[in-house]
Design a protein around this motif. Structure first.
Motif, PDB file in Angstrom:
ATOM      1  N   TYR A 251       0.858  -1.183   0.000  1.00 53.07           N
ATOM      2  CA  TYR A 251       0.000   0.000   0.000  1.00 53.07           C
ATOM      3  C   TYR A 251       0.894   1.233   0.000  1.00 53.07           C
ATOM      4  N   LEU A 252       0.778   2.058  -1.049  1.00 51.53           N
ATOM      5  CA  LEU A 252       1.644   3.215  -1.226  1.00 51.53           C
ATOM      6  C   LEU A 252       0.816   4.473  -1.457  1.00 51.53           C
ATOM      7  N   VAL A 253       1.313   5.590  -0.924  1.00 48.49           N
ATOM      8  CA  VAL A 253       0.725   6.906  -1.191  1.00 48.49           C
ATOM      9  C   VAL A 253       1.852   7.763  -1.772  1.00 48.49           C
ATOM     10  N   PRO A 254       2.131   7.636  -3.067  1.00 45.44           N
ATOM     11  CA  PRO A 254       3.311   8.293  -3.635  1.00 45.44           C
ATOM     12  C   PRO A 254       3.149   9.786  -3.887  1.00 45.44           C
ATOM     13  N   ASP A 255       1.923  10.279  -3.907  1.00 44.97           N
ATOM     14  CA  ASP A 255       1.661  11.674  -4.254  1.00 44.97           C
ATOM     15  C   ASP A 255       1.278  12.460  -3.014  1.00 44.97           C
ATOM     16  N   PHE A 256       2.229  13.266  -2.499  1.00 39.59           N
ATOM     17  CA  PHE A 256       1.987  14.093  -1.315  1.00 39.59           C
ATOM     18  C   PHE A 256       1.522  13.205  -0.161  1.00 39.59           C
ATOM     19  N   GLN A 257       2.394  12.282   0.172  1.00 42.28           N
ATOM     20  CA  GLN A 257       2.098  11.183   1.083  1.00 42.28           C
ATOM     21  C   GLN A 257       1.428  11.667   2.368  1.00 42.28           C
ATOM     22  N   ASN A 258       0.436  10.924   2.799  1.00 38.34           N
ATOM     23  CA  ASN A 258      -0.300  11.232   4.018  1.00 38.34           C
ATOM     24  C   ASN A 258       0.282  10.404   5.154  1.00 38.34           C
ATOM     25  N   PRO A 259       0.958  11.042   6.160  1.00 43.03           N
ATOM     26  CA  PRO A 259       0.865  12.451   6.542  1.00 43.03           C
ATOM     27  C   PRO A 259       2.065  13.330   6.185  1.00 43.03           C
ATOM     28  N   THR A 260       3.138  12.778   5.600  1.00 43.37           N
ATOM     29  CA  THR A 260       4.384  13.545   5.487  1.00 43.37           C
ATOM     30  C   THR A 260       4.355  14.598   4.397  1.00 43.37           C
ATOM     31  N   GLY A 261       3.504  14.436   3.373  1.00 37.66           N
ATOM     32  CA  GLY A 261       3.479  15.356   2.243  1.00 37.66           C
ATOM     33  C   GLY A 261       4.546  15.088   1.211  1.00 37.66           C
ATOM     34  N   ALA A 262       5.334  14.017   1.370  1.00 35.86           N
ATOM     35  CA  ALA A 262       6.432  13.722   0.445  1.00 35.86           C
ATOM     36  C   ALA A 262       5.894  13.317  -0.928  1.00 35.86           C
ATOM     37  N   THR A 288      -5.545   9.603  -3.753  1.00 39.92           N
ATOM     38  CA  THR A 288      -6.610  10.482  -3.282  1.00 39.92           C
ATOM     39  C   THR A 288      -6.179  11.943  -3.224  1.00 39.92           C
ATOM     40  N   ILE A 289      -4.885  12.187  -2.959  1.00 36.93           N
ATOM     41  CA  ILE A 289      -4.408  13.562  -2.771  1.00 36.93           C
ATOM     42  C   ILE A 289      -3.615  14.032  -3.984  1.00 36.93           C
ATOM     43  N   ALA A 290      -3.552  13.236  -5.035  1.00 41.09           N
ATOM     44  CA  ALA A 290      -2.688  13.550  -6.175  1.00 41.09           C
ATOM     45  C   ALA A 290      -3.012  14.893  -6.827  1.00 41.09           C
ATOM     46  N   ASP A 291      -4.257  15.329  -6.768  1.00 39.37           N
ATOM     47  CA  ASP A 291      -4.638  16.582  -7.419  1.00 39.37           C
ATOM     48  C   ASP A 291      -4.234  17.820  -6.624  1.00 39.37           C
ATOM     49  N   ILE A 292      -3.851  17.638  -5.351  1.00 34.75           N
ATOM     50  CA  ILE A 292      -3.547  18.796  -4.498  1.00 34.75           C
ATOM     51  C   ILE A 292      -2.063  19.143  -4.643  1.00 34.75           C
ATOM     52  N   ALA A 293      -1.680  19.571  -5.835  1.00 31.17           N
ATOM     53  CA  ALA A 293      -0.299  19.936  -6.149  1.00 31.17           C
ATOM     54  C   ALA A 293      -0.153  21.445  -5.996  1.00 31.17           C
ATOM     55  N   GLN A 401       8.993  20.173   7.307  1.00 29.35           N
ATOM     56  CA  GLN A 401       9.321  20.417   5.910  1.00 29.35           C
ATOM     57  C   GLN A 401       8.060  20.936   5.223  1.00 29.35           C
ATOM     58  N   LEU A 402       8.194  22.036   4.481  1.00 31.21           N
ATOM     59  CA  LEU A 402       7.033  22.546   3.764  1.00 31.21           C
ATOM     60  C   LEU A 402       6.757  21.628   2.576  1.00 31.21           C
ATOM     61  N   PRO A 403       5.600  20.938   2.552  1.00 34.52           N
ATOM     62  CA  PRO A 403       5.346  19.963   1.487  1.00 34.52           C
ATOM     63  C   PRO A 403       4.996  20.642   0.172  1.00 34.52           C
ATOM     64  N   PRO A 404       5.333  20.012  -0.967  1.00 34.16           N
ATOM     65  CA  PRO A 404       4.999  20.592  -2.271  1.00 34.16           C
ATOM     66  C   PRO A 404       3.532  20.442  -2.646  1.00 34.16           C
ATOM     67  N   GLY A 405       2.785  19.717  -1.834  1.00 39.35           N
ATOM     68  CA  GLY A 405       1.362  19.507  -2.087  1.00 39.35           C
ATOM     69  C   GLY A 405       0.739  18.800  -0.910  1.00 39.35           C
ATOM     70  N   GLY A 406      -0.498  18.415  -1.068  1.00 38.89           N
ATOM     71  CA  GLY A 406      -1.196  17.750   0.027  1.00 38.89           C
ATOM     72  C   GLY A 406      -1.926  18.743   0.905  1.00 38.89           C
ATOM     73  N   LEU A 407      -2.269  18.301   2.108  1.00 39.47           N
ATOM     74  CA  LEU A 407      -3.200  19.063   2.939  1.00 39.47           C
ATOM     75  C   LEU A 407      -2.713  19.333   4.351  1.00 39.47           C
ATOM     76  N   SER A 408      -1.472  18.941   4.694  1.00 40.61           N
ATOM     77  CA  SER A 408      -1.064  19.072   6.086  1.00 40.61           C
ATOM     78  C   SER A 408       0.440  19.165   6.235  1.00 40.61           C
ATOM     79  N   LEU A 409       0.850  19.680   7.404  1.00 43.57           N
ATOM     80  CA  LEU A 409       2.253  19.681   7.825  1.00 43.57           C
ATOM     81  C   LEU A 409       2.479  18.497   8.760  1.00 43.57           C
ATOM     82  N   TRP A 410       3.646  17.857   8.640  1.00 42.63           N
ATOM     83  CA  TRP A 410       4.044  16.766   9.530  1.00 42.63           C
ATOM     84  C   TRP A 410       5.098  17.353  10.462  1.00 42.63           C
TER      85      TRP A 410
END
Length: 489
Positions: A251-262, A288-293, A401-410
């Motif tokens: 199970y991978l979240v490669p796009d603005f990974q939840n929660p790290t934003g990577a 799910t978060i891929a569009d939040i670039a 780290q300020l993430p390049p996308g996603g919805l949160s700071l880790w």
């Protein structure tokens, strides 16, 4: 993970047998009445027993627990003295909370009571677009009214629209490669149930999305974690884990990974795809978060990089929850057409089909998705900036780290105090989950908080102020003692 039992608020009386089933770890506890009172307090604060519920009669509960009535009487006295229960002379005992205390479960207190909810990383709906979509759906509903209304695969026109979006993003897709689901979580659970078996290994990121981790555990699979740090993924470690553990699913979240934003790089994706081909591992990719670039171009679908022969091993899930609204329970699976058929058959016993009206709303929203995303991204950038600035002012010792996308700071708190801080914050009107809730291993990430920037800038400022006040208080929970697992999004 033990299954959480919740007593719904419509049941205003709690029977003795039912409460006895919720109370645990009383065997051998001395004094027994204190242990019983503490257990009831915990159930109340966790939200598993709602407020203003009538507790069992003393004799009834004593019989159910196999203890003396005096033990129950003394426990109820403690609850009343602490403000966790109230009684009228000659009447029943009811659950209550002391002034300033709140239950941890979001379901246990109403929206709009002054609590800032930072456990849910999801933006509000675009009101005008949602209203227009609802009106458009209502106009089209008469076309579907003469039918039975059951579409296990999803409405053909919505499947075509989702397939078209994948194609425009760089992954040619046919409608029969799409299954419409009741949200992304439904899609994840369906895929796990069909592809995995109890005892199978599942590679997971650590930290990761808690609801997916819970679904893996409930499927009886064994999580094999690989770390995701501020620097992202260690590709060599992911590859070696795939080869050595040979997990059934990753199970991978490669796009603005939840929660790290990577954001996973292109070369990393290719290497993982090639290794998965060698190990035969299914890749369950959450986009799910891929569009939040926010600062980079939107990434192409992970499966678009799959070499020949591997594409059938990639199962992609997505939804409208983050791009539009979580209240619209529309998700999807993109996979090979044969697997889509098997998933559709597997869903029928528990979820026959996604509601037609919601699918019609989603169809209209997809048509104007690019415009909604442009406005949403502009708003999220402003909120991200406001949150980062507020945290820098109020808690300058925290790092992220300020993430390049996603919805949160880790956020790195610098000390393992996240659970205690979350408890103290709740008393100050902020609901937030400690980092351990996102850990694949119990007790990890206790020095972290996921802080969403999905609220307006002024609310970000208020949240930071309250978190700073909670940090300066006497934290209620000792280091390493995580809060009971609550649901997050």
């Amino acid at each position: 993970m033990a299954e959480a039992h919740t007593v719904h608020s419509v049941d205003r009386r709690l029977g003795g047998t039912r409460l006895a089933g919720l109370v645990t770890d009383l065997a051998g506890a001395r004094p027994g009445y204190r242990a019983l009172a503490q257990a009831v307090r915990t159930l109340l604060l966790d939200g598993r027993v709602p407020l203003h519920t009538r507790l069992p009669a003393e004799r009834e509960l004593a019989t159910a627990l196999g203890v003396s009535r005096a033990t129950v009487t003394a426990a109820y006295d403690l609850l009343r003295d602490g403000g966790f229960a109230r009684s009228r002379r000659g009447a029943s005992t009811w659950t209550e909370l002391p002034e300033g205390r709140r239950p941890a479960s979001v379901a246990a207190f109403p929206v709009g009571d002054g609590v800032i909810d930072l456990a849910v990383a999801a933006p509000p709906a675009p009101a005008a677009e949602l209203s227009a979509a609802l009106a458009a759906a209502a106009a089209r509903l008469p076309e579907h009214a003469p039918t039975a209304g059951y579409h296990p695969y999803g409405l053909p026109e919505l499947r075509a629209a989702v397939a078209d979006r994948f194609t425009r993003r760089g992954l040619p897709t046919l409608p029969d490669q799409i299954l419409i689901t009741t949200g992304a979580q439904h899609a994840i659970s369906l895929a796990l149930a069909l592809l995995g078996r109890p005892g199978d290994r599942a590679l997971v990121e650590n930290p990761s999305y808690p609801n997916a981790l819970d679904a893996i555990r409930r499927a009886g699979m064994r999580a094999t974690p690989v770390p995701v740090t501020d620097a992202g993924w260690d590709t060599a470690l992911v590859e070696s884990t795939l080869r050595q553990a040979a997990p059934r699913i990753a199970y991978l979240v490669p796009d603005f990974q939840n929660p790290t934003g990577a954001l996973m790089g292109r070369e990393q994706r290719v290497r993982i795809l090639e290794t998965a081909r060698a190990t035969g591992t299914w890749l369950l990719v959450d986009e799910t978060i891929a569009d939040i670039a926010l600062d980079v171009p939107p990434p192409a679908p992970f499966a678009s990089l799959a070499p020949h022969g591997v594409a059938e091993q990639v199962v992609t899930v997505g939804s409208l929850s983050k791009s539009h609204w979580g209240g619209l329970r529309i998700g999807w699976v993109r996979a090979g057409s044969r697997l889509i058929t098997e998933l559709a058959m597997a869903r029928v016993p528990s979820d026959m089909a996604t509601p037609v009206i919601e699918q019609l709303v989603a169809l209209h929203l997809l048509e104007g998705m690019d415009e909604v995303l442009r406005a949403r991204i502009t708003s999220l950038r402003a909120s991200r900036e406001a949150l980062a600035a507020a945290l820098t002012r109020h808690v300058p010792e925290w790092r992220w780290q300020l993430p390049p996308g996603g919805l949160s700071l880790w956020v790195d708190l610098g000390a393992p105090v996240a659970s205690g801080l979350a408890r103290a914050a709740l008393a100050r009107g902020v609901r937030i989950e400690g980092g351990s809730r996102f850990g694949a291993d119990p007790g990890t990430h206790e020095h972290r908080l996921r802080i969403p920037y999905t609220l307006p800038p002024d609310q970000c400022e208020l949240a930071a102020t309250r978190l700073a006040a909670a940090l300066s208080s006497d934290l209620a929970a000792p280091a390493g003692a995580p809060l009971p697992g609550d649901w997050v999004a």
